[in-house]
Scaffold this active site. Sequence first.
Site: not given
Length: 326
Positions: A186, A215-216, A237-238
């Site tokens: 990211t 969805v992140s 990790i989202g």
Amino acid sequence: MQPKLIIHGGAGSSLKGKGGVEVVRRSLYKVIEEVYALLTSGGSAKEAVVLGCQLLEDNPRFNAGTGSVLQSDGQIRMSASLMDGTSQRFSGVINISRVKNPIELAQYLQSSPDRVLSDYGAAELARELQIPSYNGLTDLRLQEWMQERQDNFQRTMAGVVAESDFAEHESFESQLTESTTARRGTIGVVALDTHGNLVAGTSTGGKGFERIGRVSDSAMPAGNYATQYAGVSCTGIGEDIIDECLAAKIVVRVTDGMSLQEAMQRSFAEAQTNKRDLGAIALDARGHIAWGKTSEVILAAYHNGERMGDTLEIPEGTQVGNGEMG
Ligand code: GLY
């Protein structure tokens, strides 16, 4: 007020022994130099964060914009958000395709009545704004996806830290191996400008190989948040970041009176207890710089007003640090 800046290019497994540290450091410092110059010449924190995110999105080494990882169906879908701490206003796009810089759409949405748009609506906005269609696919990401497809998607995430330039040091095959062992990318930028305004921005290609529609955290306050007291951008990790509500938690702790260092220490101790895999960068309104991670490494760099520093060779394991180090 002296401006402050911290950026990240993701978190992941160790860069040690892979010839990657200097290459990543050069990439991050180049961004810091350009964005910090904008801040010292009177640019706003928002302009600085958008520029920093654009530069990181444009670098194929990082998992955002160009070089984003592919989802389970072989498509790129990106998410980005911007939060202005002074207006305490959040905006973002979720799972957008075929644009070069998702952060530009988040910037546009700052002044819109509808401030977070997803897939179809985000694509419609890009068309209305006449943003040219762009394919951010790189050979490395395609190879990585094809290799994983052959193995029937056994991995739960893509490798999201490409550690060397294509022609530099290593073969394509070895980069692919390294890329698939590194994880959790990211990009993010947090800036404090000469007027004392704080802004945070985050952008991602997601975790790779995910289901369509996943969805992140990067376009949620869990992954990117700011008030006039503090700003935070997360990586990792989202799902872990969302479960901790990490960015908002750190910012609210500072807003309620905790020091930034204490808020980071408390929040990362909780994340470690909960076995999360994540990292964050942060600034407060007094100019304190902080970073934290539970992952092996966080690819962060900063300018503390006197010099640049980074976190690339910090020991593995849960760590919290500040802008006096590195
Ligand atoms: N933190 C990026 C993601 O999991 O989508």
